[in-house]
Design an enzyme around this catalytic site. Structure first.
Site, PDB file in Angstrom:
ATOM      1  N   MET A  28       0.848  -1.868   0.276  1.00 13.96           N
ATOM      2  CA  MET A  28       0.234  -0.196   0.397  1.00 13.96           C
ATOM      3  C   MET A  28       1.119   0.679  -0.356  1.00 13.96           C
ATOM      4  O   MET A  28       0.110   2.327   0.231  1.00 13.96           O
ATOM      5  CB  MET A  28      -1.093   0.294   1.580  1.00 13.96           C
ATOM      6  CG  MET A  28      -1.779  -0.966   1.363  1.00 13.96           C
ATOM      7  SD  MET A  28      -3.350  -1.259   2.579  1.00 13.96           S
ATOM      8  CE  MET A  28      -2.538  -0.401   3.675  1.00 13.96           C
ATOM      9  N   HIS A  77       8.616   1.452   2.837  1.00 10.81           N
ATOM     10  CA  HIS A  77      10.150   1.371   4.823  1.00 10.81           C
ATOM     11  C   HIS A  77      10.563  -0.176   4.496  1.00 10.81           C
ATOM     12  O   HIS A  77      11.236  -0.842   3.294  1.00 10.81           O
ATOM     13  CB  HIS A  77       9.738   1.234   5.616  1.00 10.81           C
ATOM     14  CG  HIS A  77       8.456   0.528   6.489  1.00 10.81           C
ATOM     15  ND1 HIS A  77       8.699  -1.045   6.529  1.00 10.81           N
ATOM     16  CD2 HIS A  77       7.054   0.500   6.439  1.00 10.81           C
ATOM     17  CE1 HIS A  77       7.406  -1.562   5.809  1.00 10.81           C
ATOM     18  NE2 HIS A  77       5.937  -0.969   6.636  1.00 10.81           N
ATOM     19  N   GLY A  97      10.587  -2.780   5.470  1.00 14.57           N
ATOM     20  CA  GLY A  97      10.240  -4.245   5.646  1.00 14.57           C
ATOM     21  C   GLY A  97       9.556  -4.746   4.007  1.00 14.57           C
ATOM     22  O   GLY A  97       9.404  -6.230   3.135  1.00 14.57           O
ATOM     23  N   HIS A  98       9.256  -3.507   3.518  1.00 16.07           N
ATOM     24  CA  HIS A  98       8.531  -4.154   2.012  1.00 16.07           C
ATOM     25  C   HIS A  98      10.113  -4.080   1.464  1.00 16.07           C
ATOM     26  O   HIS A  98      10.275  -4.985   0.235  1.00 16.07           O
ATOM     27  CB  HIS A  98       8.724  -2.338   1.353  1.00 16.07           C
ATOM     28  CG  HIS A  98       7.274  -2.379   1.716  1.00 16.07           C
ATOM     29  ND1 HIS A  98       6.608  -1.014   2.974  1.00 16.07           N
ATOM     30  CD2 HIS A  98       5.216  -2.527   2.110  1.00 16.07           C
ATOM     31  CE1 HIS A  98       5.467  -0.838   3.338  1.00 16.07           C
ATOM     32  NE2 HIS A  98       5.016  -1.680   2.812  1.00 16.07           N
ATOM     33  N   GLN A 129     -10.323  -2.332   1.374  1.00 15.72           N
ATOM     34  CA  GLN A 129     -10.278  -3.824   2.707  1.00 15.72           C
ATOM     35  C   GLN A 129     -10.071  -2.368   4.001  1.00 15.72           C
ATOM     36  O   GLN A 129     -10.154  -3.078   5.108  1.00 15.72           O
ATOM     37  CB  GLN A 129      -8.515  -4.345   2.669  1.00 15.72           C
ATOM     38  CG  GLN A 129      -7.983  -2.722   2.554  1.00 15.72           C
ATOM     39  CD  GLN A 129      -6.393  -4.126   2.508  1.00 15.72           C
ATOM     40  OE1 GLN A 129      -6.281  -4.224   1.051  1.00 15.72           O
ATOM     41  NE2 GLN A 129      -5.193  -3.823   3.265  1.00 15.72           N
ATOM     42  N   GLN A 132       5.467 -11.423   7.392  1.00 13.30           N
ATOM     43  CA  GLN A 132       5.051 -12.603   8.389  1.00 13.30           C
ATOM     44  C   GLN A 132       4.571 -11.447   8.943  1.00 13.30           C
ATOM     45  O   GLN A 132       3.696 -11.440   9.897  1.00 13.30           O
ATOM     46  CB  GLN A 132       5.983 -12.301   9.305  1.00 13.30           C
ATOM     47  CG  GLN A 132       5.898 -13.306  10.168  1.00 13.30           C
ATOM     48  CD  GLN A 132       6.714 -13.346  11.473  1.00 13.30           C
ATOM     49  OE1 GLN A 132       7.706 -13.538  10.681  1.00 13.30           O
ATOM     50  NE2 GLN A 132       6.515 -13.395  12.534  1.00 13.30           N
ATOM     51  N   LYS A 133       4.608  -9.727   8.882  1.00 13.49           N
ATOM     52  CA  LYS A 133       4.126  -8.491  10.091  1.00 13.49           C
ATOM     53  C   LYS A 133       2.305  -9.007   9.840  1.00 13.49           C
ATOM     54  O   LYS A 133       1.859  -8.359  10.661  1.00 13.49           O
ATOM     55  CB  LYS A 133       4.598  -7.737   9.020  1.00 13.49           C
ATOM     56  CG  LYS A 133       4.000  -6.003   9.640  1.00 13.49           C
ATOM     57  CD  LYS A 133       4.364  -5.441  11.398  1.00 13.49           C
ATOM     58  CE  LYS A 133       3.179  -4.655  11.316  1.00 13.49           C
ATOM     59  NZ  LYS A 133       2.270  -3.680  10.766  1.00 13.49           N
ATOM     60  N   GLN A 155      -3.110 -12.101   7.411  1.00 16.23           N
ATOM     61  CA  GLN A 155      -2.847 -11.623   5.945  1.00 16.23           C
ATOM     62  C   GLN A 155      -2.640 -13.092   4.986  1.00 16.23           C
ATOM     63  O   GLN A 155      -2.980 -13.524   4.221  1.00 16.23           O
ATOM     64  CB  GLN A 155      -2.834 -10.291   5.654  1.00 16.23           C
ATOM     65  CG  GLN A 155      -2.650 -10.338   3.931  1.00 16.23           C
ATOM     66  CD  GLN A 155      -2.111  -8.512   3.469  1.00 16.23           C
ATOM     67  OE1 GLN A 155      -3.475  -7.783   3.930  1.00 16.23           O
ATOM     68  NE2 GLN A 155      -1.062  -8.707   3.289  1.00 16.23           N
ATOM     69  N   SER A 206       3.994   1.530   7.585  1.00 10.40           N
ATOM     70  CA  SER A 206       3.145   2.883   7.280  1.00 10.40           C
ATOM     71  C   SER A 206       3.161   3.962   8.072  1.00 10.40           C
ATOM     72  O   SER A 206       3.105   5.102   7.739  1.00 10.40           O
ATOM     73  CB  SER A 206       2.750   2.462   5.376  1.00 10.40           C
ATOM     74  OG  SER A 206       4.031   1.682   5.425  1.00 10.40           O
TER      75      SER A 206
HETATM   76  P1  AMP Z   1       1.586  -2.557   3.519  1.00 11.37           P
HETATM   77  O1  AMP Z   1       1.661  -2.018   2.266  1.00 11.37           O
HETATM   78  O2  AMP Z   1       1.270  -3.022   5.299  1.00 11.37           O
HETATM   79  O3  AMP Z   1      -0.048  -3.303   3.002  1.00 11.37           O
HETATM   80  O4  AMP Z   1       2.056  -4.316   3.644  1.00 11.37           O
HETATM   81  C1  AMP Z   1       2.658  -4.833   2.215  1.00 11.37           C
HETATM   82  C2  AMP Z   1       3.603  -5.690   2.214  1.00 11.37           C
HETATM   83  O5  AMP Z   1       5.049  -5.733   3.368  1.00 11.37           O
HETATM   84  C3  AMP Z   1       2.584  -6.849   3.188  1.00 11.37           C
HETATM   85  O6  AMP Z   1       3.098  -8.291   2.651  1.00 11.37           O
HETATM   86  C4  AMP Z   1       3.516  -6.462   4.558  1.00 11.37           C
HETATM   87  O7  AMP Z   1       3.108  -7.797   5.639  1.00 11.37           O
HETATM   88  C5  AMP Z   1       4.280  -6.385   4.064  1.00 11.37           C
HETATM   89  N1  AMP Z   1       5.196  -5.700   5.332  1.00 11.37           N
HETATM   90  C6  AMP Z   1       4.938  -4.416   5.961  1.00 11.37           C
HETATM   91  N2  AMP Z   1       5.791  -4.073   7.034  1.00 11.37           N
HETATM   92  C7  AMP Z   1       6.499  -4.970   7.233  1.00 11.37           C
HETATM   93  C8  AMP Z   1       8.065  -5.671   7.675  1.00 11.37           C
HETATM   94  N3  AMP Z   1       7.883  -4.470   8.977  1.00 11.37           N
HETATM   95  N4  AMP Z   1       8.517  -6.243   7.810  1.00 11.37           N
HETATM   96  C9  AMP Z   1       8.444  -7.766   7.013  1.00 11.37           C
HETATM   97  N5  AMP Z   1       7.443  -7.113   5.932  1.00 11.37           N
HETATM   98  C10 AMP Z   1       6.467  -6.216   6.110  1.00 11.37           C
END
Ligand code: AMP
Length: 513
Positions: free
Chosen positions: A31, A35, A37-38, A62, A149-150, A154, A187
């Protein structure tokens, strides 16, 4: 060049050629407001696939009506800049109306896995999330999709959808990336005030407490939940939504903690709603292995099962025998151990080996592997023996060794070049084990491409099409010097794979050195 694409027509037309070229495509759905994580998902995708597409779409379906859709951080320009150094092939950032045009009315209906935790607190959340993920899968047609895994639940809900709806995509899940102080990167962290950011530490602190208890031998999940809540209660700035320990298959409350159970928390911190989780397992287990434990866990049958040792061992065996790292994120058992293990048992003297056969033995079913079951007489083994002119395994191992072009990554008929590249590292090391190697027999097209490009270092342009090379004769040979073998000269024989294609090569027994 990284493309920024906003329409479905345009991304489809870019990918049409990519798919036609037989390249493997990775999708990293996000989304935005990217950062580390992504970026860890992007890195993993780059390692495993030929072409990487990152989608950036704040998916309205969602979010509940009272949720933070409008406030969700958006920064496409910064995201694009962050992705630039990763050489991502395309960023797909459609508008809401592109994804949900007027008249849109069809949704995925996820089941029980989506009914607890986030699903219970955010009605409709997973319905929206699975719908957009399915739409992205259909638009991008990725071979692999990368999740964190965050968002543990999901990942499980999407996995169910992939299985239930027979989707043709493999899911790769990566561990949580954290800030230096332990807070999971998110985020939504940008929405926190300085005081709230401090308070947010309570989430990971409660998970750490759960882990400490488990490592100290506690297996009563209720006690662990209670302690987690106490840690959270000590922080007045946060409002806890759940703090629990669940079994990793259905996400139901666990009674006894077993390896792979997951501690999860969700809490409102200031104006942000944060989630975090931690997989429980024996002390010293790496995040990747913990993730594997959780993702490959069978439903807990024995309520008395205890944490230490046992289950990890079973898992290790599973990974070891898994030749298709579909779900394996960072494979822990190095694939190079594959042959070494068998060599110890079957080859007291490595000097005896004169001919290495590089094939794809039995990628679908490891139980059929020659070394696993030397007396097996399947189609692959009998044709191989015929090709080499040996009667049985005893005779085979006097001069020959069989190794594999691929040890993981893929079992399909279209093997990504990345997978061949990854496995070539191990092959190169293996070939060094045999000081008297005079010949190498390369079976089938995948092994041919790998050998030519990655062992001999030839360019794609230099490669003749495999069938053309083999011609009517059904085999081809050349003398080569192999850089990684100290430029030793070796006779190479290229033959049809005994079972992959319809063609067979005649026996090359008399020609082998
Ligand atoms: P989001 O942009 O929050 O929808 O996240 C997109 C993808 O990045 C999802 O599969 C999340 O699980 C993953 N994600 C978000 N934050 C982290 C994190 N801190 N560590 C690992 N993966 C992450």
């Amino acid at each position: 060049m990284m493309r920024l694409v906003t329409t479905i027509t345009e991304i489809k037309s870019f990918l049409r050629q990519v798919h036609a070229d037989g390249k493997s495509v990775a999708l990293v759905p996000t989304m935005g407001s990217l950062h580390d994580g992504h970026l860890s998902l992007v890195r993993q995708a780059k390692r495993q696939c030929d072409v990487v597409v990152v989608s950036i779409f704040v998916n309205p379906t969602q979010f509940g009506p009272a949720e933070d859709f409008n406030r969700y951080p958006r920064n496409l320009e910064a995201d694009v800049a962050l992705l630039q150094p990763f050489m991502v092939d395309a960023v797909f950032a459609p508008s809401s109306s592109e994804m949900y045009p007027d008249g849109f009315e069809s949704f995925v209906e996820p089941g029980e896995t989506a009914s607890t935790l986030e699903g219970a607190l955010r009605p409709g959340h997973f319905r929206g999330a699975t719908t957009v993920v399915l739409k992205l899968f259909n638009i991008i047609r990725p071979e692999a999709a990368y999740f964190g895994q965050k968002d543990f639940q999901q990942a499980l809900v999407v996995r169910r959808m992939v299985e239930d709806l027979n989707l043709n995509v493999r899911l790769v899940v990566s561990p949580i990336v954290r800030e230096a102080d332990g807070v999971a990167k998110s985020s939504r962290n940008t929405l926190l005030s300085a005081d709230d950011r401090k308070a947010a530490l309570a989430l990971c602190r409660s998970l750490k407490r759960a882990e400490e208890l488990v490592h100290a031998g506690e297996t009563d999940a209720n006690k662990i939940r209670e302690e987690m809540r106490q840690v959270l209660a000590a922080e007045p700035r946060i409002r806890v939504e759940y703090a629990t320990v669940v079994d990793p298959t259905r996400l139901k409350m666990a009674e006894r903690v077993t390896a792979g159970c997951v501690a999860l928390v969700a809490a409102q911190v200031g104006t942000a709603r944060l989630i975090d989780n931690l997989i429980l397992g024996p002390p010293g287990t790496t995040p990747e292995l913990l993730l594997q434990l959780a993702l490959s866990a069978a439903p807990v049958l024995d309520a008395r099962a205890r944490i230490p040792g046992l289950e990890t061992e079973t898992l290790r065996k599973k990974i070891e025998s898994c030749r298709d790292c579909a779900a394996i994120t960072s494979i822990l058992l190095p694939p190079r151990e594959f042959l070494v293990k068998h060599l110890k048992r079957e080859y007291p003297d490595l000097n005896a080996v004169r001919v290495a056969v590089i094939g794809r033995d039995s990628p679908i079913n490891p139980e059929n592997l020659l070394y696993r079951n030397p007396d097996i007489t399947n189609r692959f083994v009998s044709s191989l023996f015929e090709l080499l002119g040996v009667k049985n395994f005893a005779e085979f191992k006097e001069r020959f060794v069989l190794t594999d072009a691929l040890r993981c990554h893929a079992s399909g008929s279209r093997i990504p070049f990345k997978a061949l590249e990854h496995c070539a590292q191990h092959l190169r090391e293996e070939l060094k084990l045999f000081p008297n190697l005079g010949s190498i027999v390369v079976l089938g097209n995948d092994a041919y491409v790998q050998f030519q490009r990655l062992i001999l270092g030839r360019s794609e342009r230099e490669l003749k099409p495999f069938l053309q090379l083999l011609g009517n004769q059904g085999w081809a040979t050349e003398e080569v010097s192999i850089p990684t073998l100290g430029d030793r000269t070796v006779h190479v024989f290229y033959c049809h794979h005994p079972t992959y294609e319809y063609k067979r090569s005649p026996s090359i027994a008399g020609k082998l050195v």
